[in-house]
Scaffold this active site. Structure first.
Site, PDB file in Angstrom:
ATOM      1  NE  ARG A 402      -2.585  -1.162   3.575  1.00  0.00           N
ATOM      2  CZ  ARG A 402      -3.478  -1.183   4.598  1.00  0.00           C
ATOM      3  NH1 ARG A 402      -4.874  -0.712   4.555  1.00  0.00           N
ATOM      4  NH2 ARG A 402      -3.132  -1.882   5.687  1.00  0.00           N
ATOM      5  CB  SER A 465       6.744  -6.409   6.793  1.00  0.00           C
ATOM      6  OG  SER A 465       5.906  -5.651   6.969  1.00  0.00           O
ATOM      7  CG  ASP A 519       5.234  -6.162   9.655  1.00  0.00           C
ATOM      8  OD1 ASP A 519       6.088  -6.420  10.469  1.00  0.00           O
ATOM      9  OD2 ASP A 519       4.389  -7.161   8.902  1.00  0.00           O
TER      10      ASP A 519
HETATM   11  C1  BG6 Z   1      -1.433  -4.975   7.635  1.00  0.00           C
HETATM   12  C2  BG6 Z   1      -0.131  -4.004   7.828  1.00  0.00           C
HETATM   13  O1  BG6 Z   1      -2.573  -4.362   8.048  1.00  0.00           O
HETATM   14  O2  BG6 Z   1      -1.006  -6.027   8.022  1.00  0.00           O
HETATM   15  C3  BG6 Z   1       1.000  -4.414   7.248  1.00  0.00           C
HETATM   16  O3  BG6 Z   1      -0.499  -2.599   7.479  1.00  0.00           O
HETATM   17  C4  BG6 Z   1       1.258  -5.978   7.860  1.00  0.00           C
HETATM   18  O4  BG6 Z   1       1.967  -3.585   7.552  1.00  0.00           O
HETATM   19  C5  BG6 Z   1       0.208  -6.685   7.442  1.00  0.00           C
HETATM   20  O5  BG6 Z   1       2.394  -6.043   7.290  1.00  0.00           O
HETATM   21  C6  BG6 Z   1       0.123  -7.981   8.118  1.00  0.00           C
HETATM   22  O6  BG6 Z   1      -0.750  -8.824   7.881  1.00  0.00           O
HETATM   23  P1  BG6 Z   1      -0.908  -9.875   6.538  1.00  0.00           P
HETATM   24  O7  BG6 Z   1      -1.771 -10.859   6.854  1.00  0.00           O
HETATM   25  O8  BG6 Z   1      -1.075  -8.768   5.324  1.00  0.00           O
HETATM   26  O9  BG6 Z   1       0.512 -10.241   6.178  1.00  0.00           O
HETATM   27  C1  GLC Z   2       8.488 -12.020   8.574  1.00  0.00           C
HETATM   28  C2  GLC Z   2       9.402 -10.808   8.755  1.00  0.00           C
HETATM   29  C3  GLC Z   2       9.116  -9.871  10.076  1.00  0.00           C
HETATM   30  C4  GLC Z   2       7.723  -9.369   9.763  1.00  0.00           C
HETATM   31  C5  GLC Z   2       6.826 -10.452   9.702  1.00  0.00           C
HETATM   32  C6  GLC Z   2       5.296 -10.026   9.662  1.00  0.00           C
HETATM   33  O1  GLC Z   2       8.633 -12.511   9.723  1.00  0.00           O
HETATM   34  O2  GLC Z   2      10.644 -11.315   8.760  1.00  0.00           O
HETATM   35  O3  GLC Z   2      10.041  -8.539   9.865  1.00  0.00           O
HETATM   36  O4  GLC Z   2       7.359  -8.417  10.983  1.00  0.00           O
HETATM   37  O5  GLC Z   2       7.040 -11.273   8.936  1.00  0.00           O
HETATM   38  O6  GLC Z   2       4.937  -9.492   8.651  1.00  0.00           O
END
Ligand code: BG6
Ligand code: GLC
Ligand code: GLC
Length: 780
Positions: A402, A465, A519
């Site tokens: 995003r 992340s 994240d």
């Molecule tokens: C989102 C966050 O809502 O959730 C992201 O904005 C995060 O930063 C994500 O990585 C994690 O959830 P998923 O299921 O999309 O990996």
């Molecule tokens: C993976 C990444 C970590 C992140 C997590 C959730 O473990 O290594 O940095 O926070 O995924 O998205």
């Protein structure tokens, strides 16, 4: 068994026992009451299966195992269902009368579970025992009842079944004769004797063509001298009695068919009724009449009536065969699922090991080898409410990529956000680093165009992340890719530099990249803006990770002892040193081997959305190989990696879904499953996701306990900010997580706060704080 030379073999036995029994399992039946002609003492209220077992024990040379007790209706239904898969009703019209049918489990309050169907033995013979039939019962029905073995009982049956039809005819003839309406007023003494007219007589008298002659013969045998008119009248009585029987049966059957149709929510029902019983078989007109009336009563059902040619015992044997197969299969399935069950003791062990890994990662000496990396993030405080301005944020690494514009207004703690979701194609995720960052910049360009912001030099916060080693808030060296990313030439590089260079290559706009955040950290900030007690950030999504606020004095890698800093634990790597091997199953190994980073992120691979579906798939493949699922056929779909996305897993496990809907989801996934398959798939999903939630709980308990002890508190309250599709979509995950934390960290009061706005908001807030600090530094 002697004549068949079966004495030496151990055989499974199915018992057809045609009396009302209360069953709590297939191989048990408490006799509720005798019906028909049986009245043996000491049996009512006892389990007939154990009685038979005990009786057999008295014969040393008999070795049989009673696996199933079935009513004759059930045996009949099963016999017929063997030839016609539409058969879902069994009816007996014989000595007694009764019916069974397949009812939805969700409608059976007496049995736990809502999945699939179960056969219900209605014992409709007792209909009317509460007075419901008084308006149609005649004086003959009452008289017959009084003379029966069970007065007041089985009143419906007594109007219908073979044991009683002849007797009803006799009572009517007797009354007519007494009134001088038959036999010239003359009464034979035989007409006074109970049971003198039987169903076979009624059937013979109603026979087309020979009926009249039969009647004369039967009456003569009773010592009467009937006139032609007498014979015709007697025939007429028989017809009235047997027709009423067929009508009543048809009405009851129509009720069952209507129910089946409504259960299935069908406009038209196509179904088959298996029938057996002497009355139905020997009476010349009975079947025809019954069929006709049923069709009239339920015009929206296409009913096929199938006579059970081999009685109900064939069906009973089949139920037994199925029971014995299921018994063996159940054992095999349980064995697999047991691998995913964690005891309290194991969970405590995992919590303690995680705690040890935290300390390892924080200490200078052990840090380089630590599997839980405990990365300092240079995020040291929460926003104080004075931040304001417009910020851009990127959110990369979860399900969605995003780009966001975040407007922060000071004082009021209010934030407005605009965002756009972009797809990152697989070939970009796993292409070159340059391609990846060029693609990101392309998305930013689109977004700025879309928002009409081209040329505005906004400060940017980058939620990235993946594990990054940071030396300041705006520097992050990617240690290694995790989850589904594998772009080349990125590991060991500063991702902020890579982004800057990509912007330069584009040469259309400039951005001020102020902060790079994980994240988990973004999520903690998003929630921390609302609740200052939020000092932990948790992601249960594509990946699995946690961050928390640590005392500076405990962070040996960063100088200074004052205040706190957020640590990105990267707990996904927990277990990479083998410390979780005792709970690592063969399925986890297979998932690991098929992943982009074998041997890495063991804990993440047992807990996060990207892998849970894969574990499920591996188990299903194995169960199929063992012949326990999908008729032993491993379809191409089942061999496709990634088919069980988190959303499907969550749907399958939803309690609100009926089994048919689960089956439909599986069918959408290209898995052609039976109802039984669907039950097993759901169980497998449940075992895998439950273990994941418990493992999360153990990890979280480790951190809150550590924080509590570090602060020397007897009791601690703390808020955990959470995000991720697994946490948000899964019907049970969050509950099991909460329960586990409560059990493993009883002295902590942990509040879970769902991050509604994603981590981009938090990244923007961090950027705002960093910007404010930059300015104050410059001013001094
Ligand atoms: C989102 C966050 O809502 O959730 C992201 O904005 C995060 O930063 C994500 O990585 C994690 O959830 P998923 O299921 O999309 O990996
Ligand atoms: C993976 C990444 C970590 C992140 C997590 C959730 O473990 O290594 O940095 O926070 O995924 O998205
Ligand atoms: C009686 C029994 C019932 C049986 C039926 C037909 O009604 O109670 O269990 O199915 O007879 O034999």
């Amino acid at each position: 068994m002697k004549t068949k030379e079966l004495m030496q073999k151990k055989l499974p036995l199915g018992l057809t026992f045609s009396f009302p029994c209360k069953q709590t399992k297939l191989e048990e039946g408490i006799l509720l009451s005798w019906t028909k002609k049986f009245k043996a003492r000491g049996v009512q209220g006892t389990d007939v299966v154990s009685s038979l077992t005990n009786a057999m024990k008295r014969h040393q040379d008999l070795d049989v195992d009673i696996l199933a007790l079935v009513n004759d209706t059930v045996g009949t239904m099963m016999t017929c269902a063997y030839d016609d898969p539409y058969c879902e009703v069994g009816v007996i019209i014989g000595t007694g009368t009764n019916a069974c049918y397949m009812e939805d489990m969700s409608n059976i309050d007496l049995v736990e579970g809502d999945e699939g169907r179960m056969c219900v033995n209605t014992e409709w013979g007792a209909f009317g025992d509460d007075g419901a039939l008084e308006d149609i019962r005649t004086e003959f029905d009452r008289e017959l009842d009084l003379g029966s073995l069970n007065p007041g009982k089985q009143l419906f049956e007594k109007m219908i079944s073979g044991l009683y039809l002849g007797e009803l005819v006799r009572l009517i003839l007797l009354k007519m004769a007494k009134a001088g309406l038959l036999f010239g007023g003359e009464k034979s003494s035989a007409l006074h004797i109970k049971g003198k007219i039987e169903t076979r007589h009624v059937a013979a008298m109603e026979r087309y063509k020979e009926g009249l002659a039969n009647t004369r013969e039967i009456l003569t045998d009773l010592g009467l001298e009937p006139s032609d008119a007498d014979c015709i009248a007697v025939q007429h009585v028989c017809t009235i009695v047997s027709f009423r029987s067929a009508n009543l049966c048809a009405a009851a059957l129509a009720a069952i068919l209507t129910r089946l149709r409504e259960n299935k929510k069908l406009v038209r029902l196509r179904t088959t009724v298996g029938v057996d019983g002497t009355l139905y078989k020997i009476h010349p007109q009975y079947p025809k009449r019954l069929h006709k009336v049923v069709r009239k009563l339920v015009p929206n059902c296409d009913v096929r009536f199938l006579l059970s040619e081999s009685g109900s015992t064939k069906g009973a044997a089949m139920v037994t065969a199925v029971a014995s197969r299921l018994q063996a299969q159940r054992k095999q399935i349980d064995k697999v699922l047991a691998l995913f069950r964690l005891t309290q003791e194991q969970l405590v062990g995992i919590r303690n090991k995680m705690r040890v890994e935290f300390e390892y990662g924080l200490k200078k000496d052990t840090h380089p080898l630590a599997t839980v990396k405990m990365l300092p993030t240079y995020v040291c405080g929460m926003p104080d409410g004075t931040e304001k301005g417009k910020f851009l944020a990127l959110d990369l690494g979860g399900t969605n990529f995003r780009v966001l514009l975040v407007k922060i207004r000071s004082g009021r703690r209010s934030v407005r956000m605009y965002n756009k979701i972009f797809a990152i194609p697989l070939e970009i995720m796993q292409g070159t680093g340059e391609e990846l960052f060029d693609h990101i910049v392309q998305c930013i360009t689109d977004f700025l165009d879309y928002m009409g912001l081209k040329g505005a030099q906004l400060p940017l916060g980058f939620t990235f992340s993946f594990p990054c080693r940071q030396a300041s808030i705006d520097k992050g060296t990617l240690i290694e890719w995790t989850k589904g990313f594998k772009a080349t030439d990125c590991e060991g590089e500063d991702v902020v530099d890579m982004l800057r260079e990509a912007i330069k290559r584009r040469n259309e706009f400039d951005l001020d990249i102020v902060a790079v955040v994980n994240d988990t950290v973004g999520t903690m900030m998003t929630c921390g803006y609302e609740d200052s007690n939020c000092e932990v950030g948790l992601i249960a999504g594509t990946g699995s990770n946690m961050c928390y606020m640590e005392e500076m004095r405990n962070i040996e890698l960063v100088e200074g002892d004052e205040g706190k800093m957020c640590i990105n634990t990267e707990w996904g790597g927990f277990g990479d040193n083998g410390c979780l091997d005792d709970i690592h199953t063969q399925y986890d190994k297979e998932v690991d081997e098929g992943s982009l980073n074998p041997g890495k992120q063991r804990y993440e691979k047992m807990t996060s959305g990207m892998y849970l579906g894969e574990i499920v798939r591996q188990i299903l493949i194995d169960l199929t190989k063992q012949g326990l699922l999908f008729r032993g056929q491993i379809s191409e779909r089942l061999q496709t990696r990634g088919i069980f996305e988190t959303k499907f897993l969550s749907q399958i496990e939803s309690d609100r879904l009926a089994l048919l809907q689960v089956r439909r989801i599986l069918q959408q996934l290209g898995l052609d499953s039976t109802c039984e398959d669907s039950i097993v798939v759901k169980e497998v999903c449940g075992a895998v996701s439950r273990r994941a939630a418990q493992l999360y709980g153990a990890g979280l308990a480790a951190i809150v306990e550590k924080r509590r002890e570090d602060q020397g508190l007897e009791h601690m309250r703390i808020t955990v900010g959470v995000d991720g599709t697994l946490y948000k979509l899964h019907p049970h995950f969050s509950r099991i997580l909460r329960e586990t934390v409560k059990e493993l960290a009883p002295q902590c009061d942990v509040m879970f706060m769902l991050s509604e706005d994603g981590s981009g908001k938090g990244a923007a807030l961090i950027t705002a704080v960093a910007k404010r600090l930059q300015q104050t530094q410059r001013e001094h």
